[in-house]
Design a protein around this motif. Structure first.
Motif, PDB file in Angstrom:
ATOM      1  N   LEU A  36      46.676  28.639 -10.384  1.00 43.27           N
ATOM      2  CA  LEU A  36      45.649  28.758 -11.416  1.00 43.27           C
ATOM      3  C   LEU A  36      45.540  30.192 -11.913  1.00 43.27           C
ATOM      4  CD1 LEU A  36      42.755  26.507 -10.065  1.00 43.27           C
ATOM      5  CD2 LEU A  36      43.984  26.209 -12.209  1.00 43.27           C
ATOM      6  N   TRP A  40      46.907  30.022 -15.735  1.00 41.93           N
ATOM      7  CA  TRP A  40      45.806  29.552 -16.561  1.00 41.93           C
ATOM      8  C   TRP A  40      45.088  30.626 -17.364  1.00 41.93           C
ATOM      9  CZ3 TRP A  40      43.188  24.607 -17.031  1.00 41.93           C
ATOM     10  CH2 TRP A  40      43.970  23.539 -16.583  1.00 41.93           C
ATOM     11  N   ASP A 888      49.502  23.634 -22.285  1.00 40.23           N
ATOM     12  CA  ASP A 888      48.655  22.854 -21.375  1.00 40.23           C
ATOM     13  C   ASP A 888      49.496  21.967 -20.465  1.00 40.23           C
ATOM     14  OD1 ASP A 888      46.417  23.996 -22.457  1.00 40.23           O
ATOM     15  OD2 ASP A 888      45.968  22.321 -23.818  1.00 40.23           O
ATOM     16  N   ARG A 889      50.606  21.475 -20.994  1.00 44.79           N
ATOM     17  CA  ARG A 889      51.478  20.649 -20.168  1.00 44.79           C
ATOM     18  C   ARG A 889      52.033  21.457 -18.996  1.00 44.79           C
ATOM     19  NH1 ARG A 889      54.568  18.992 -23.885  1.00 44.79           N
ATOM     20  NH2 ARG A 889      56.502  20.142 -23.545  1.00 44.79           N
ATOM     21  N   TYR A 890      52.447  22.700 -19.286  1.00 50.18           N
ATOM     22  CA  TYR A 890      52.956  23.535 -18.209  1.00 50.18           C
ATOM     23  C   TYR A 890      51.836  23.951 -17.259  1.00 50.18           C
ATOM     24  CZ  TYR A 890      57.459  23.833 -20.553  1.00 50.18           C
ATOM     25  OH  TYR A 890      58.671  23.523 -21.114  1.00 50.18           O
ATOM     26  N   LYS A 891      50.631  24.108 -17.773  1.00 54.24           N
ATOM     27  CA  LYS A 891      49.494  24.400 -16.889  1.00 54.24           C
ATOM     28  C   LYS A 891      49.252  23.236 -15.929  1.00 54.24           C
ATOM     29  CE  LYS A 891      46.923  27.517 -19.967  1.00 54.24           C
ATOM     30  NZ  LYS A 891      45.668  27.697 -20.740  1.00 54.24           N
ATOM     31  N   LEU A 892      49.394  22.029 -16.454  1.00 52.98           N
ATOM     32  CA  LEU A 892      49.227  20.855 -15.596  1.00 52.98           C
ATOM     33  C   LEU A 892      50.298  20.819 -14.520  1.00 52.98           C
ATOM     34  CD1 LEU A 892      47.682  18.233 -15.071  1.00 52.98           C
ATOM     35  CD2 LEU A 892      49.256  17.081 -16.658  1.00 52.98           C
ATOM     36  N   TYR A 893      51.539  21.111 -14.904  1.00 53.42           N
ATOM     37  CA  TYR A 893      52.601  21.178 -13.910  1.00 53.42           C
ATOM     38  C   TYR A 893      52.280  22.231 -12.846  1.00 53.42           C
ATOM     39  CZ  TYR A 893      55.406  18.607 -17.356  1.00 53.42           C
ATOM     40  OH  TYR A 893      55.880  17.679 -18.244  1.00 53.42           O
ATOM     41  N   ILE A 895      49.526  22.979 -11.653  1.00 56.19           N
ATOM     42  CA  ILE A 895      48.547  22.482 -10.696  1.00 56.19           C
ATOM     43  C   ILE A 895      49.135  21.390  -9.816  1.00 56.19           C
ATOM     44  CG2 ILE A 895      46.313  21.318 -10.477  1.00 56.19           C
ATOM     45  CD1 ILE A 895      46.186  24.233 -11.347  1.00 56.19           C
ATOM     46  N   LEU A 896      49.990  20.553 -10.394  1.00 57.82           N
ATOM     47  CA  LEU A 896      50.506  19.403  -9.653  1.00 57.82           C
ATOM     48  C   LEU A 896      51.657  19.758  -8.724  1.00 57.82           C
ATOM     49  CD1 LEU A 896      50.487  16.684 -12.475  1.00 57.82           C
ATOM     50  CD2 LEU A 896      48.781  17.098 -10.698  1.00 57.82           C
TER      51      LEU A 896
END
Length: 927
Positions: A36, A40, A888-893, A895-896
Motif C-alpha cells: 500500500l 497507492w 487502479d488495476r495495478y493497485k489492486l494487484y 494488494i492481492l
C-alpha cells in the motif's frame, strides 16, 4: 558464550513464531501495508519512477506496528508462562539468553522483509516496469538495518512487562521517536531545530541506502543503537542479581551510569562514522549515486589542501516538485550527499526544504537572490504554471556562486562541481570573443539579452564585456579566442587574426558556408558581406571588403570548401525530424559512420549526438605537418553536397536545388595542433608578422642597431629556427550553437533531447583549448532512472486514441468555421449583386447585412468554441479515467499478490505439521 544454548533459544523462538497462525497473519499485514505504501500514494504514478521512494517514506511508521508484534513476546511471554526461570537457570550467561532472543527476532523480521521484497519486486517486474536491481537491494538492506535497531528497542520494552498488550504498546512508544524524528518539521516550526532533530531519525540515516549506496556511516547509527539497547536488555534481565542487596544498596545507579556512558560512546562513534563516511559503495545498476572520477579527484585536492577554506552549499528545495522534476530533485540531493561524504569536512551541505512564501524563502531571496522558479507544466493539451525552489548557493571565503534554479536538462553534478571549482580557484582563465559583426555580447551591466553561450561561459571563465576589435593587433592575454564566422572580417582584421593564431593563442573557429538561422547580412563563406541591414533591400550601399580567409586555412593546414553545404539522408527516430531536411546533419552512431565521434579526443569522446544545420566540411591539406584529428563525421554511403549559393537562393525565391550524392564521408569538425617553424609558414605562403619599429628602440630612444654594435655578428646564432605552436578547433557550421539549443538543454525536451549535446560540444572545445579539462568528463555524465515503462505502454494506446479523437474533432470544428465564414461572405456578396438599388441604399443594406451576419457569425463562433472546449475536456476526462483505471488495476494487484507467498508457506507448514502429528496414529482414530 555457550553457543549451544544460544542456538537452542534462537531455534525455539524462531520456530514457535512460524508455528503460530498469528505470526503469518502479522506477516501478511506487513507485506500488504508495504505494498500500500509503495503503490497507492498519488506520487508513485505521477513521478513515474520504478523505485521505492514512497515505501521508504512510510516504512518506519509501518514498523511501529509490525516490530512490536515481533518483540512483545520475546520476554513478556516467558514471564507470563513462568518459563523465564528455566532460561535463567540454564547453563548460559544473561548475554547468551538476550542475544539468542534478539537474533531470533532479527531472523523473523528478515524472513518477513524477504516476503515483502519478493512480492513488491514481483508486482514491479510483472506489470509496472523493470526496477534497478542494485537500488532495490540497497533499499531493502537499509530497511533491514532499521529493523535491527527497532527490534532491540522493542526487546527492551518486552523486558519491562509480562503483559503482551503492554509490551506491544511500550514497543510502539519506545520506537516512535525513531520514526517521528525523520518528520520533525511536522511538529517543530523552527527550521534549525527541526534539522537538528531530523538528523537523528531513521529516515535521515537511511538516505544513503535509499540512493543505492551501502555506507559505513549509515549502518553505524543503527548498529550502535542496537548495541546500546541489547546492553540495556542485559541490565534488565540481570536486575534479579542486584535489585535488592542484603546491605540494602541497589546497583541501579551504577548500571544507569554505565548505560549512559555506552550511549555517549555510541553517539560519538556514530558522529565520527558520519563525518568520515568514505567507506561506501554504490551498488545501483545505473550507478545513480556515483560521482565522476574527475569530481573525486577535485574533492581529493580540496581535502588535501590544508589552506583551502571550507565550502558551504546552501541548497533550497521545495518539499513537493512537479513529476517532471522528481528525478532532477533526486539527482540534486544525491549529488550533494556524495559531495559532502567524499570531501571529509571540506564541503558542508545544508539542505533547506522550504515553502514558497515562508520566512526561509524571504531569507533565501535576500541573501542569495534565490526565488521560486516558474515552470510551465504540460499535461496532454493543458498547460499549467507551477513555482518551486530548486537552487543552491556555493560559498567559500569571499567567493560565491549562485545557482538560481536547476532545470531538468542541466547535468546536476557538472553544475555543482563547476561552482565549487569557481569559488576555490585563485585565477580565472580568460576567453575573448572576436568581433565579426554578430552581436553575441551585450555591453554594460545588463546581460539579459546576450547569447546563452556567453552566459554559460561566464560561469567558468572571465569573458570581456566587449568583443575584441581586430582593427588593431590583438592586445591583452587571452587563454582562448572564440571566432564565429571569421570570413566576415576585413583584410586588416584577418591579418591580425592570423597573427594571433600563429602566435600560439588557442582558437575556436566556427565558419559556415550558409548561416541558416542568422540574418541575411551575416554572409556565408563565399558570399559578399553587405552593409548592416541592407541585405533585405538588395544590398544597397555596396559590399564591405572581406579578408582572405584562405590564409587562415593555410596556416592551419586545412582545406575548407567555401561553396558546398553537406547533406545526409539520415535522421534518427527521436528528433525534430518534422522540421528537419537533409541539410540537418545528425552525428551519431546511426548515421552510417564507423566512428562518428573521435573516441581518442577528449572533446568528442563519449558524446551521443550532435545536430549541425547546413554545415560545410573540412579536410587536411596535403603536406601539412600539423596533427589533424577529426571530431565529427557523416556516414560514407548516404551523404553528399549541394551548392551553398543555391541553398541561399532557395530561401529567397523558393527555388529548388539539386543534391549530389557523392558517397563520401564528410568531416564537420577537427582539432588542429602541433608546431610549425617560420620556414614552414613561409613555404605555406604565410608571411611573418610585421614588426613594430618602436619595439626595436631602446628605452632611452636610441635605435636597437646601437646595441647590436656591442654584440659582434659572429656571436649571433643565425641558424636558429623559431617554432610556433598551433592549437585550434574548426567547426564548419555556426547554426549549431544558436540559443535554441541552450533552451532545449535547459528544458530537457524529450523529443529533441539528443541534439542538446551541442552545448556540451562547444563547452568541451573551449575547455580543451584552454587546457582546463576538469569538467569535460563530468559534463558528459548522465543518470538514467528506471521508469514505469510497462504502465506507459499500457496507457499509451489510450493517449494516442485521445489525441486522434481531439484532432478529428478539431478538423470537424474547422470545417464548421470555414462553412460559417463562407455563408457570411456569400450573404454579403448577395447584397452587393442586388439590382435596382441606389448606391446609398446599397451601402445601407450592405452595412445592415454585414452587422447582422457578423453578429450571427460571432454567436456561431462562440458556440463552436464552447463545444470545442467542452468536447476536449470530455475527451481528456475520458482518457484520464482510462489511465486511472489501468493504475487502479495495478493497485489492486499490489494488494492481492503480496499476501499470497506467506499464505502459501503457512498452508505448507500447517499441512506438514498436521501430517507429522498424525504419523503412527491409526486411521480409525482420526477425525
Amino acid at each position: 558464550m555457550n553457543f549451544n544454548v544460544m542456538k537452542s533459544i534462537f531455534k525455539r523462538d524462531f520456530v514457535s513464531y512460524f508455528s503460530n497462525p498469528t505470526g503469518y497473519a502479522f506477516i501478511c499485514v506487513f507485506v500488504v501495508l508495504s505494498s500500500l505504501a509503495t503503490f497507492w500514494p498519488p506520487e508513485f504514478f505521477s513521478s513515474n519512477l520504478a523505485n521505492l521512494d514512497q515505501l521508504s517514506r512510510w516504512l518506519p511508521f509501518i514498523m511501529l506496528v509490525f516490530i512490536p508484534a515481533i518483540t512483545m513476546s520475546i520476554w513478556a511471554e516467558e514471564r507470563r508462562q513462568g518459563t523465564d526461570e528455566l532460561l535463567l537457570t540454564s547453563p548460559a550467561s544473561d548475554f547468551d539468553v538476550v542475544l539468542g532472543k534478539y537474533l531470533a527476532g532479527v531472523a523473523i523480521f528478515t524472513v518477513s522483509l524477504l516476503f515483502s521484497a519478493f512480492s513488491i519486486f514481483l508486482v514491479f517486474k510483472w506489470g509496472l516496469g523493470d526496477p534497478d536491481g542494485g537500488l532495490f537491494i540497497s533499499t531493502y538492506v537499509g530497511y533491514w538495518f532499521i529493523g535491527l535497531a527497532m527490534i532491540a528497542i522493542g526487546m527492551v520494552a518486552s523486558f519491562l512487562t509480562q503483559n503482551l498488550t503492554v509490551g506491544f504498546i511500550l514497543g510502539t512508544l519506545f520506537n516512535m521517536p525513531l520514526a517521528l524524528f525523520g518528520v520533525a518539521d511536522w511538529f517543530i516550526k523552527d527550521p534549525a531545530v527541526a534539522q537538528t532533530v531530523r538528523q537523528w531519525g531513521a529516515l535521515e540515516r537511511f538516505k544513503d541506502f535509499e540512493r543505492g549506496v551501502i555506507s559505513f556511516g549509515g549502518a553505524t547509527y543503527f548498529v550502535m543503537l542496537a548495541v546500546v539497547m541489547i546492553y540495556i536488555s542485559m541490565v534488565l534481565i540481570g536486575r534479579r542479581h542486584w535489585s535488592s542487596q542484603e546491605d540494602g544498596n541497589s546497583l541501579i545507579g551504577h548500571y544507569a551510569i554505565r548505560a549512559i556512558a555506552l550511549l555517549a560512546i555510541a553517539i560519538g562513534v556514530t558522529q565520527l562514522a558520519n563525518n568520515r563516511n568514505f567507506l561506501r559503495a554504490d551498488i545501483s545498476s545505473a550507478q545513480l549515486s556515483s560521482l565522476s572520477p574527475d569530481t573525486i579527484e577535485l574533492l581529493k585536492r580540496i581535502k588535501n589542501d590544508s589552506s583551502a577554506n571550507t565550502i558551504h552549499i546552501d541548497a533550497y528545495v521545495s518539499p513537493q516538485v512537479p513529476a517532471e522534476y522528481t528525478s532532477t530533485k533526486l539527482n540534486f540531493l544525491t549529488t550533494l550527499a556524495e559531495l559532502e561524504a567524499l570531501s571529509g569536512d571540506k564541503v558542508q551541505v545544508n539542505i533547506h526544504e522550504i515553502e514558497n512564501y515562508g520566512p526561509e524563502a524571504v531569507l533565501a531571496e535576500q541573501t542569495y537572490g534565490i526565488t521560486p522558479h516558474d515552470v510551465v507544466i504540460t499535461s496532454g493539451r493543458e498547460r499549467s504554471q507551477e513555482s518551486f525552489f530548486l537552487g543552491a548557493a556555493v560559498t567559500s571565503g569571499l567567493g560565491k556562486v549562485v545557482i538560481p534554479f536547476i532545470d531538468k536538462g542541466i547535468p546536476v553534478e557538472y553544475e555543482l562541481v563547476r561552482s565549487i571549482a569557481t569559488v576555490t580557484q585563485e585565477k580565472t582563465l580568460k576567453v575573448g570573443i572576436v568581433d565579426t559583426g554578430i552581436p553575441f555580447l551585450n555591453p554594460g551591466a545588463d546581460r539579459q539579452r546576450e547569447w546563452p553561450l556567453i552566459t554559460e561561459l561566464r560561469k567558468q571563465y572571465d569573458v570581456d564585456d566587449r568583443a575584441i576589435d581586430l582593427a588593431q593587433p590583438l592586445k591583452g592575454n587571452y587563454d582562448v579566442l572564440l571566432v564565429i564566422q571569421p570570413s566576415m572580417l576585413g583584410p586588416e582584421e584577418m591579418d591580425h587574426l592570423v597573427d594571433a593564431v600563429r602566435s600560439g593563442i588557442p582558437t575556436a573557429i566556427l565558419e559556415d558556408p550558409h548561416p541558416h538561422f542568422f540574418p541575411q547580412d551575416i554572409a556565408g563563406t563565399a558570399e559578399p558581406r553587405q552593409q548592416p541591414g541592407m541585405a533585405m533591400f538588395g544590398g544597397g550601399g555596396g559590399p564591405i571588403p572581406k579578408g582572405d580567409i584562405e590564409q587562415l586555412w593555410r596556416i592551419l593546414g586545412v582545406n575548407v570548401e567555401p561553396m558546398e553545404v553537406v547533406w545526409q539522408d539520415y535522421a534518427p527516430d527521436q528528433t525534430v525530424r518534422a522540421y528537419a531536411d537533409p541539410q540537418w546533419i545528425f552525428i551519431d552512431m546511426g548515421n552510417g559512420a564507423q566512428e562518428p565521434f573521435n573516441p581518442e579526443n577528449i572533446i568528442s569522446s563519449g558524446l551521443n549526438q550532435l545536430l549541425l544545420i547546413y554545415p560545410g566540411h573540412i579536410t587536411k591539406a596535403e603536406g601539412s605537418k600539423l596533427n589533424f584529428e577529426q571530431l565529427a563525421v557523416t556516414g560514407s554511403g548516404n551523404a553528399g553536397t549541394v551548392d551553398a549559393l543555391a541553398v541561399r537562393r532557395q530561401g529567397q525565391n523558393s527555388q529548388v536545388f539539386s543534391r549530389q550524392l557523392t558517397k563520401n564521408s564528410y568531416i564537420m569538425a577537427a582539432h588542429i595542433s602541433g608546431k610549425l617553424t617560420d620556414d614552414d609558414l613561409e613555404l605555406a605562403g604565410i608571411a611573418a608578422p610585421k614588426e613594430d619599429p618602436k619595439a626595436d628602440e631602446s628605452p632611452d630612444g636610441e635605435a636597437a642597431s646601437a646595441a647590436v654594435e656591442d654584440n659582434p655578428k659572429d656571436d649571433i646564432d643565425t641558424t636558429e629556427v623559431k617554432e610556433r605552436t598551433i592549437n585550434s578547433v574548426v567547426v564548419t557550421d555556426i547554426d549549431w550553437m544558436i540559443p535554441d539549443f541552450f533552451f532545449i538543454r535547459q528544458s530537457g525536451g524529450a523529443e529533441i533531447l539528443p541534439a542538446t549535446q551541442n552545448v556540451t560540444f562547444i563547452l568541451n572545445i573551449i575547455d580543451a583549448l584552454a587546457g582546463d579539462d576538469r569538467f569535460i568528463g563530468i559534463r558528459k555524465k548522465t543518470r538514467e532512472h528506471r521508469t514505469l515503462a510497462k504502465v506507459d505502454e499500457a496507457t499509451q494506446k489510450y493517449r494516442d486514441e485521445s489525441l486522434k479523437e481531439q484532432e478529428d474533432f478539431v478538423k470537424e470544428i474547422q470545417t464548421e468555421i470555414e462553412e460559417a465564414q463562407k455563408r457570411f461572405e456569400e450573404n454579403v456578396a448577395a447584397v452587393e449583386k442586388m439590382e435596382g438599388l441606389s448606391d446609398i441604399a446599397r451601402q445601407q443594406r450592405l452595412e445592415a447585412v454585414r452587422l447582422r451576419e457578423q453578429e450571427r457569425l460571432e454567436k456561431q463562433m462562440q458556440s463552436i468554441e464552447s463545444r470545442r472546449s467542452r468536447k476536449i475536456k470530455q475527451i481528456s476526462y475520458a482518457t484520464e479515467q482510462e489511465v486511472r483505471g489501468v493504475q487502479d488495476r495495478y493497485k489492486l494487484y499490489a494488494i492481492l499478490i503480496p499476501p499470497i507467498p506467506p499464505l502459501l508457506v503457512a498452508l505448507y507448514v500447517f499441512f506438514r505439521r498436521r501430517g507429522a502429528e498424525q504419523e503412527g496414529i491409526a486411521k480409525t482414530r482420526l477425525r
